[in-house]
Design an enzyme around this catalytic site. Sequence first.
Site, PDB file in Angstrom:
ATOM      1  N   ASP A 177       6.781  13.187  -1.218  1.00 42.60           N
ATOM      2  CA  ASP A 177       5.403  12.763  -1.419  1.00 42.60           C
ATOM      3  C   ASP A 177       5.196  11.471  -0.630  1.00 42.60           C
ATOM      4  OD1 ASP A 177       2.957  11.766  -2.361  1.00 42.60           O
ATOM      5  OD2 ASP A 177       3.213  12.785  -4.287  1.00 42.60           O
ATOM      6  N   TYR A 210      -6.969   9.215   0.455  1.00 41.56           N
ATOM      7  CA  TYR A 210      -7.912   8.186  -0.019  1.00 41.56           C
ATOM      8  C   TYR A 210      -7.253   6.828  -0.200  1.00 41.56           C
ATOM      9  CZ  TYR A 210      -6.026   9.861  -4.506  1.00 41.56           C
ATOM     10  OH  TYR A 210      -5.182  10.259  -5.519  1.00 41.56           O
ATOM     11  N   LYS A 211      -5.933   6.758   0.002  1.00 43.23           N
ATOM     12  CA  LYS A 211      -5.248   5.467  -0.123  1.00 43.23           C
ATOM     13  C   LYS A 211      -5.251   4.784   1.252  1.00 43.23           C
ATOM     14  CE  LYS A 211      -2.812   7.019  -4.222  1.00 43.23           C
ATOM     15  NZ  LYS A 211      -1.698   7.815  -4.743  1.00 43.23           N
TER      16      LYS A 211
END
Length: 395
Positions: A182, A207-208
């Site tokens: 991940d 979105y990070k």
Amino acid sequence: MTDFASTRSAFHLPEGITYLDGNSLGPMPTHAADRVAAMMRDEWADMLITGWNRAGWYVQPRRVGDRIARLIGAGEGQVVIGDTLSIKVFQALSAALALNPSRRVILSDDGNFPSDLYVAQGLARVMGAELRVVAPEEVAAAITPDLAVLMLTEVDYRTGRRHDMAALTAQAHAAGALTVWDLAHSAGAIDVEPLGADADFAVGCTYKYLNGGPGAPAFIWVHPRHAEAAAPCLQGWMGHAAPFAFDLGYAPAAGIERMRVGTPPVIALAALDAALDVWDGVGMADLRARSVELTEAFIEGVEAACPGVTLHSPRDPAMRGSQVGFRHPQAYAVMQALIARGVIGDFRAPDVLRFGFAPLYNDLGDVERAVAALADILAAGAWDRPDYHRRAAVT
Ligand SMILES: *Cc1c(COP(=O)(O)O)cnc(C)c1O
């Protein structure tokens, strides 16, 4: 050399705010608002259903996937976008388990993000597997010959500790296991290369550190050696070999396309595509060097000026991603006091102040302002107010 002053100027950074929470939600690239408005006005409004072909909505998950591939050192046609990260974890893990059918053990660590562990628990139940969870520093020793899949998040969401992807992958392969990585806190934060590390599957958020906007869709990468063999457990029509033949039986699409599930979020993809423009011309080695410069300066500044906090991240930058955690017994209230002064980081239970440094838009001025505000709040005990102790729903 990458011009980070120029990438910073591409973002809307609200006046008076020092933003150190891009590890949770990246800020908005200014032109993303226009891009989304244009997509609504020129494509959705006028093209209606024909936009799937005329505006290329249908091929967007692959096209945008190729743009992300460059940022994670992968090749064209190896990445596809869609769904949330939790769903992409499910797809990668179920496909990896199916590729190793004689084994049923999944190994992960307790520094992983809970959603990844929840997904693994649910999958273990339906696929008759067993999830083993050990401490992050015990992972290497826990790679045993019965292991089916090693599933890890490369950079710990609380501490920023970074696993050695290449070494753990090599060890897992030697034991006959596959790997699922991940990259939620790696992609766009550090130089990460699942292909170079010979990993099997990788997934991540947009979105990070990739600044795709709240709820922006996730990505999945599959090593080319598995591309035609990996069987997605979530079989949807957009991952079918011929979606518009409407066959009643499922047949996987060629390669990475089979990891698509349903209709892509076209409006969200327009925002993400715009956000990826800012990455054009950014070198990953420069990105890493900038990240190390910022996190080192922050650690040094806080340790010199802020008694009462202790470093919760590895001191060696080689062992760290692009975020820094400090512990304080009143971390929640301290963070509320910081936010009230315009320095936005976040709190992670039970006692961690977390600060993300995004090389694309954070600079040494942000580091200085954050250190000064934290020093001031701690020296004056300014965090000890009833409203700073009250917990909101999203921390
Ligand atoms: C942020 C994050 C998630 C969030 O998953 P969503 O499905 O996008 O809400 C999952 N896993 C990790 C490791 C994360 O950092």
